[in-house]
Scaffold this active site. Structure first.
Site, mmCIF file in Angstrom:
data_model
loop_
_atom_site.group_PDB
_atom_site.id
_atom_site.type_symbol
_atom_site.label_atom_id
_atom_site.label_comp_id
_atom_site.label_asym_id
_atom_site.label_seq_id
_atom_site.Cartn_x
_atom_site.Cartn_y
_atom_site.Cartn_z
ATOM 1 N N HIS A 88 -12.688 -10.217 -5.289
ATOM 2 C CA HIS A 88 -12.972 -9.471 -4.062
ATOM 3 C C HIS A 88 -12.405 -8.067 -4.188
ATOM 4 O O HIS A 88 -11.299 -7.878 -4.678
ATOM 5 C CB HIS A 88 -12.338 -10.172 -2.853
ATOM 6 C CG HIS A 88 -12.867 -9.696 -1.538
ATOM 7 N ND1 HIS A 88 -12.561 -8.449 -1.015
ATOM 8 C CD2 HIS A 88 -13.691 -10.288 -0.637
ATOM 9 C CE1 HIS A 88 -13.170 -8.307 0.154
ATOM 10 N NE2 HIS A 88 -13.862 -9.393 0.404
ATOM 11 N N GLY B 247 0.966 9.191 5.687
ATOM 12 C CA GLY B 247 1.574 8.953 4.392
ATOM 13 C C GLY B 247 1.210 9.993 3.358
ATOM 14 O O GLY B 247 0.494 10.962 3.637
ATOM 15 N N PRO B 248 1.675 9.800 2.127
ATOM 16 C CA PRO B 248 1.468 10.786 1.063
ATOM 17 C C PRO B 248 0.048 10.755 0.503
ATOM 18 O O PRO B 248 -0.684 9.791 0.689
ATOM 19 C CB PRO B 248 2.478 10.341 -0.012
ATOM 20 C CG PRO B 248 2.585 8.860 0.188
ATOM 21 C CD PRO B 248 2.471 8.637 1.669
ATOM 22 N N VAL C 283 -0.609 8.077 -4.808
ATOM 23 C CA VAL C 283 -0.675 6.620 -4.698
ATOM 24 C C VAL C 283 0.417 5.951 -5.528
ATOM 25 O O VAL C 283 0.621 6.294 -6.692
ATOM 26 C CB VAL C 283 -2.049 6.105 -5.184
ATOM 27 C CG1 VAL C 283 -2.134 4.587 -5.044
ATOM 28 C CG2 VAL C 283 -3.165 6.753 -4.396
ATOM 29 N N SER C 284 1.084 4.984 -4.918
ATOM 30 C CA SER C 284 1.961 4.093 -5.676
ATOM 31 C C SER C 284 1.088 3.059 -6.365
ATOM 32 O O SER C 284 0.300 2.364 -5.716
ATOM 33 C CB SER C 284 2.947 3.398 -4.731
ATOM 34 O OG SER C 284 3.443 2.211 -5.302
ATOM 35 N N GLY D 160 -0.790 0.675 -3.777
ATOM 36 C CA GLY D 160 -2.128 1.130 -3.437
ATOM 37 C C GLY D 160 -2.155 1.809 -2.084
ATOM 38 O O GLY D 160 -1.187 2.434 -1.660
#
Length: 317
Positions: free
Chosen positions: A107, A196-197, A200-201, A205
């Site tokens: 998915h 948020g920033p 991406v972490s 995600g």
């Protein structure tokens, strides 16, 4: 004192309560220890009730349906719901226990916490659901430093969830042509998040957070490994492909020997499961494919409200 009358009055009051429902989609089902940790924090506040849990091992995805009330100030503006802290605690537990880089499944997803959608129940309004969604989104962006995209009633212009997902490449598998593995997003996002920033972490995600009227999720299994056929059927059933209005679909691998048409019914009372089932069966017959009866992945809003009421009543005696 007439205790039976007091109990009846209490239940009557509860039925008039403005209720909100949050559905939290987390990219994991195979790690029981992680799910146990998420569920433990979800149960810390008895005023938030998990009324349903749906998980699919092939998709490697779980959804929790949680309900509580919303309180207002003297002007009628929403100011508090136990759902806010419960959802944030679940998000924190998920980020602490899971890593998107280690995730794979059939998915699509763009984050460990992939989607949080708020629905009004009982006498609540969409504005109240949007208030909760925006409050949760701001905290996730600030506290966990995760990019957050708002959608539907939570977004200033009502931007659609599927539009954001297409912009981020959500629908494109990146492993074996049918699977999603690791973090497939670029480090600098092509679309600016709402909270948020912009970076991406890889472990977390991004997350989508929205508010919308009730939708139904309905899946139809097809007894065939032909993914191309399943995708064609999904396209022809969907509004985007000229099929049923307000129906969104995905054609996905589901297990070793089957595929599935996963559907979101945005107006289930107008274009519901019966129409979807008939359309899938008709299209599958043209391809010589066998179709099983579909299934809903959650209860109706009426049943969810009833289950919440029963839980609250049982725990107040």
């Amino acid at each position: 004192m007439d205790f039976s009358q007091a109990s009846e009055d209490k239940m009557k009051g509860m039925k008039q309560t403005m209720l909100l429902c949050c559905k939290i989609y987390i990219s994991e089902t195979r790690n029981k220890e992680a799910l146990d940790a998420i569920e433990r924090v979800a149960k810390l506040d008895p005023e938030s009730v998990i009324v349903n849990k749906f998980q699919d091992r092939d998709y490697n995805r779980v959804r929790y349906t949680i309900v509580s009330y919303v309180a207002h100030d003297s002007t009628g503006c929403p100011v508090y719901s136990p759902l806010r802290q419960t959802v944030l605690s679940m998000v924190e537990a998920a980020y602490g226990a899971l890593n998107l880089e280690l995730h794979s499944g059939a998915h699509p997803r763009t984050g460990i916490v992939d989607d949080i959608v708020c629905h009004p129940l009982a006498r609540a309004s969409l504005d109240e659901a949007a208030w909760l969604a925006k409050s949760v989104a701001a905290e996730i962006g600030n506290r966990f430093q995760v990019p957050v995209y708002l959608y539907a009633a939570a977004h200033p212009t009502g931007k659609a969830l599927e539009t954001i997902r297409r912009e981020l490449g959500y629908y494109r598998p990146n492993f074996m042509g049918t699977q999603w593995a690791g973090c497939a997003l670029p480090e600098v996002l092509p679309v600016k998040p709402d909270e948020g920033p912009a970076q991406v972490s890889r472990e977390r995600g991004v997350v989508m957070v929205g508010a919308r009227p009730w939708i139904a999720t309905y899946n139809v299994p097809i007894l065939s490994k032909d993914v191309a056929a399943a995708k064609w059927i999904a396209q022809m059933v969907s509004a985007r492909g000229g099929g049923l209005p307000t129906v969104q679909t995905l054609g996905l691998v589901h297990g070793e020997d089957s595929t599935e048409i996963a559907c979101m019914l945005l107006e289930p009372n107008k274009y519901g499961a019966d129409l979807v089932q008939k359309r899938v069966e008709m299209l599958a017959a043209k391809e010589g494919l066998e179709v099983e009866n579909g299934y809903f992945t959650d209860f109706s809003p009426e049943m969810i409200t009833e289950r919440y009421m029963k839980f609250v009543s049982a725990n107040s005696n």
